[in-house]
Design a protein around this motif. Structure first.
Motif, mmCIF file in Angstrom:
data_model
loop_
_atom_site.group_PDB
_atom_site.id
_atom_site.type_symbol
_atom_site.label_atom_id
_atom_site.label_comp_id
_atom_site.label_asym_id
_atom_site.label_seq_id
_atom_site.Cartn_x
_atom_site.Cartn_y
_atom_site.Cartn_z
ATOM 1 N N ILE A 1 24.067 89.815 -76.159
ATOM 2 C CA ILE A 1 24.240 90.359 -77.395
ATOM 3 C C ILE A 1 23.206 91.873 -77.371
ATOM 4 O O ILE A 1 23.595 92.890 -77.619
ATOM 5 N N SER A 2 21.915 91.344 -77.196
ATOM 6 C CA SER A 2 20.911 92.537 -77.183
ATOM 7 C C SER A 2 21.320 93.360 -75.914
ATOM 8 O O SER A 2 21.195 94.880 -76.563
ATOM 9 N N PHE A 3 21.567 93.037 -75.036
ATOM 10 C CA PHE A 3 21.835 94.360 -74.047
ATOM 11 C C PHE A 3 22.939 94.948 -74.155
ATOM 12 O O PHE A 3 22.824 96.238 -73.825
ATOM 13 N N PRO B 1 9.819 78.384 -68.642
ATOM 14 C CA PRO B 1 10.715 79.326 -67.968
ATOM 15 C C PRO B 1 11.649 78.438 -67.011
ATOM 16 O O PRO B 1 12.843 79.177 -66.921
ATOM 17 N N PHE B 2 11.330 77.215 -66.579
ATOM 18 C CA PHE B 2 12.509 76.423 -66.019
ATOM 19 C C PHE B 2 13.075 75.516 -66.919
ATOM 20 O O PHE B 2 13.768 74.554 -66.417
ATOM 21 N N SER C 1 17.512 73.729 -71.181
ATOM 22 C CA SER C 1 17.877 73.567 -72.544
ATOM 23 C C SER C 1 17.917 74.931 -73.368
ATOM 24 O O SER C 1 18.400 74.995 -74.215
ATOM 25 N N THR C 2 16.968 75.936 -72.866
ATOM 26 C CA THR C 2 16.970 77.097 -73.833
ATOM 27 C C THR C 2 17.784 78.174 -73.108
ATOM 28 O O THR C 2 17.930 79.362 -73.542
ATOM 29 N N PHE C 3 18.354 77.878 -71.906
ATOM 30 C CA PHE C 3 19.362 78.828 -71.118
ATOM 31 C C PHE C 3 20.351 79.368 -71.756
ATOM 32 O O PHE C 3 20.454 80.756 -72.106
ATOM 33 N N ALA C 4 21.092 78.611 -72.490
ATOM 34 C CA ALA C 4 22.470 79.021 -73.438
ATOM 35 C C ALA C 4 22.080 79.855 -74.309
ATOM 36 O O ALA C 4 22.622 81.273 -74.762
ATOM 37 N N SER C 5 20.898 79.723 -75.053
ATOM 38 C CA SER C 5 20.560 80.569 -76.437
ATOM 39 C C SER C 5 19.926 81.796 -75.595
ATOM 40 O O SER C 5 20.493 83.064 -76.129
ATOM 41 N N GLN C 6 19.206 81.760 -74.637
ATOM 42 C CA GLN C 6 18.700 83.076 -74.234
ATOM 43 C C GLN C 6 19.664 83.830 -73.385
ATOM 44 O O GLN C 6 19.984 85.332 -73.875
ATOM 45 N N ILE C 7 20.510 83.542 -72.657
ATOM 46 C CA ILE C 7 21.489 84.138 -72.207
ATOM 47 C C ILE C 7 22.644 84.896 -73.214
ATOM 48 O O ILE C 7 23.057 85.977 -73.164
ATOM 49 N N PHE C 8 23.003 83.998 -74.154
ATOM 50 C CA PHE C 8 23.624 84.513 -75.461
ATOM 51 C C PHE C 8 23.148 85.480 -76.203
ATOM 52 O O PHE C 8 23.706 86.500 -76.211
ATOM 53 N N TRP C 9 21.603 85.516 -76.373
ATOM 54 C CA TRP C 9 21.101 86.804 -77.142
ATOM 55 C C TRP C 9 20.930 87.666 -76.197
ATOM 56 O O TRP C 9 20.935 88.912 -76.738
ATOM 57 N N LEU C 10 20.679 87.517 -75.064
ATOM 58 C CA LEU C 10 20.327 88.697 -73.976
ATOM 59 C C LEU C 10 21.858 89.472 -73.837
ATOM 60 O O LEU C 10 21.669 90.532 -73.971
#
Lengths: 249, 177
Positions: free
Chosen positions: B37-39, B22-23, B26-35
């Motif tokens: 889109i999804s939200f 969770p910390f 390196s995964t933040f960009a992808s998570q934000i991007f898809w969040l």
């Protein structure tokens, strides 16, 4: 591997996608976000499709959710707060379903990542700031100056209010994230005890009954937490939106 | 340790450090991007499709209940009105029946009275007639009695005293007796 309580939080790339030097890959997290959206939107749209005067089962649930969120928002922010209803409803629905999806074994819990809850919390605070400033202009900052506080105390009170305002997105995001993370780790640890104890032998299998009971109880507790945290998230959002609409307490 | 084992295929492919997931920035960009889109998609579907529909359904039901209640209210008022009209008609009919009975009784009474009067008059006339006849019969009888007494007196006087008296004298004597 199956015993590692952290393993469930790993993000795995499913479809690599790089834009510039940004890694925008489609991951298991993205998959579950889209699944959340598909399930939530699919249910709400299908349930309201019948437009029955007398609701069926699905429509009853959809109406229940609608009225539950509407009541929460109306109680917190008044009738004028109802302009934010789609926003609050979407937040509540998204968080609730993402949490619920996490309750399935082997499913990824979207809300167990701080960046997700953080972005949602920042979104809430941004909406509060934008709407508050657009509606009230400079008067919005009266939020930091409570009524009836003696002028002498203001240098003390105003910083406290500012800090409390700034800590809102932090507490909002950390509360949800930490609840999901801790709950799932605890569940995994107790479930792992069952596996490792029963591997010891017959005594271990008998002894594994205890963590088994614990796991069942924790699962029930987790379901409560799933609903509660989604509700708390929506409720706090409503209260912050109330500040945007009525800054002078 | 299990942490080593946790490096699955996906993890290796990600090339991430062994940081707590969770910390792991390196995964933040992808998570934000898809969040986002999804939200955004979820918000769009909720605000444009699902929630307006539900609002419409609930509003429709509210309206329906309100109109049904109003309709029930109206029907109840109508019923009350009908009951009042019925009661009034009933009272009127009762009154009319009473008045009919009263007038009938009065006319019948009057007829009886009239007939009784006629009968009484008739009877008294007959009575007077009968009285007259009785009187005349008595007078005649009395006259007859006088003449019989005179004749008897004449005969008695002749037989006893040998005096021949006229019938006129005898009659005078009878009348004097």
């Amino acid at each position: 591997m199956s015993n590692d309580p952290i393993h469930q939080f790993h993000i795995n790339r499913l479809v690599p996608l790089e834009v510039g030097n940004l890694d925008l890959s489609f991951t298991n997290s993205s998959l579950f976000m889209l699944a959340t959206v598909a399930a939530g939107a699919g249910f709400m749209i299908l349930a309201s499709g019948g437009r029955g005067l007398v609701p069926g089962r699905a429509q009853s649930v959809a109406e229940l959710l609608y009225e539950f969120v509407a009541k929460t928002l109306r109680d917190a922010a008044g009738q004028s707060g109802m302009v934010f209803f789609p926003f609050v409803f979407s937040l509540f629905g998204f968080v609730l379903l993402a949490n619920l999806f996490g309750m399935f074994p082997y499913f990824f819990t979207v809300t167990s990542h701080i960046i997700i809850t953080g972005v949602l919390a920042l979104l809430v605070i941004s909406v509060v700031l934008v709407v508050g400033l657009a509606k009230h202009g400079v008067k919005f900052f009266k939020l930091f100056v409570p009524d009836g506080v003696p002028a002498m105390l203001l240098p003390l009170v105003v910083p406290i209010e500012v800090i409390s305002f700034i800590s809102r997105p932090v507490s909002l995001s950390v509360r949800l994230f930490a609840n999901m993370l801790a709950g799932h780790i605890t569940l995994k640890v107790f479930a792992g005890f069952i596996v490792s104890m029963s591997a010891v032998g017959i005594g271990g299998i008998v002894g594994a009954i205890l963590p088994m009971i614990m796991t069942v109880a924790l699962t029930a507790l987790e379901f409560l937490v799933v609903f509660l945290q989604a509700y708390v998230f929506a409720l706090l959002t409503c209260m912050y939106l109330n500040d945007a609409l009525h800054p002078s307490h | 340790m299990a942490t080593e084992a946790a490096h699955g295929v996906g993890e290796a492919a990600h090339g991430a450090s062994a940081a707590f997931p969770p910390f792991d920035p390196s995964t933040f960009a992808s998570q934000i991007f898809w969040l986002v889109i999804s939200f955004a998609l979820f918000y769009y579907l909720m605000s444009k499709v699902a929630l307006p529909r539900l609002a419409q359904i609930l509003e429709g039901r509210q309206d329906r209940i309100a109109t049904d209640l109003a309709e029930a209210e109206r029907l109840k008022a109508e019923t009350d009105e009908a009951i009042a009209a019925y009661e009034q008609a009933l009272a009127e009919a009762r009154e009319r029946a009473g008045s009919i009975a009263r007038t009938t009784r009065e006319t019948v009474n009057a007829e009886i009275e009239a007939e009784r009067h006629a009968a009484e008059k008739d009877l008294s006339a007959k009575l007077a007639d009968a009285d007259g006849r009785i009187a005349s019969i008595r007078d005649k009888a009395m006259a007859d009695v006088s003449s019989v007494a005179a004749e008897a007196a004449v005969a008695a006087v002749q037989a006893v005293a040998g005096i021949k008296i006229t019938k006129g004298e005898a009659e005078k004597a009878v009348a004097a007796a």
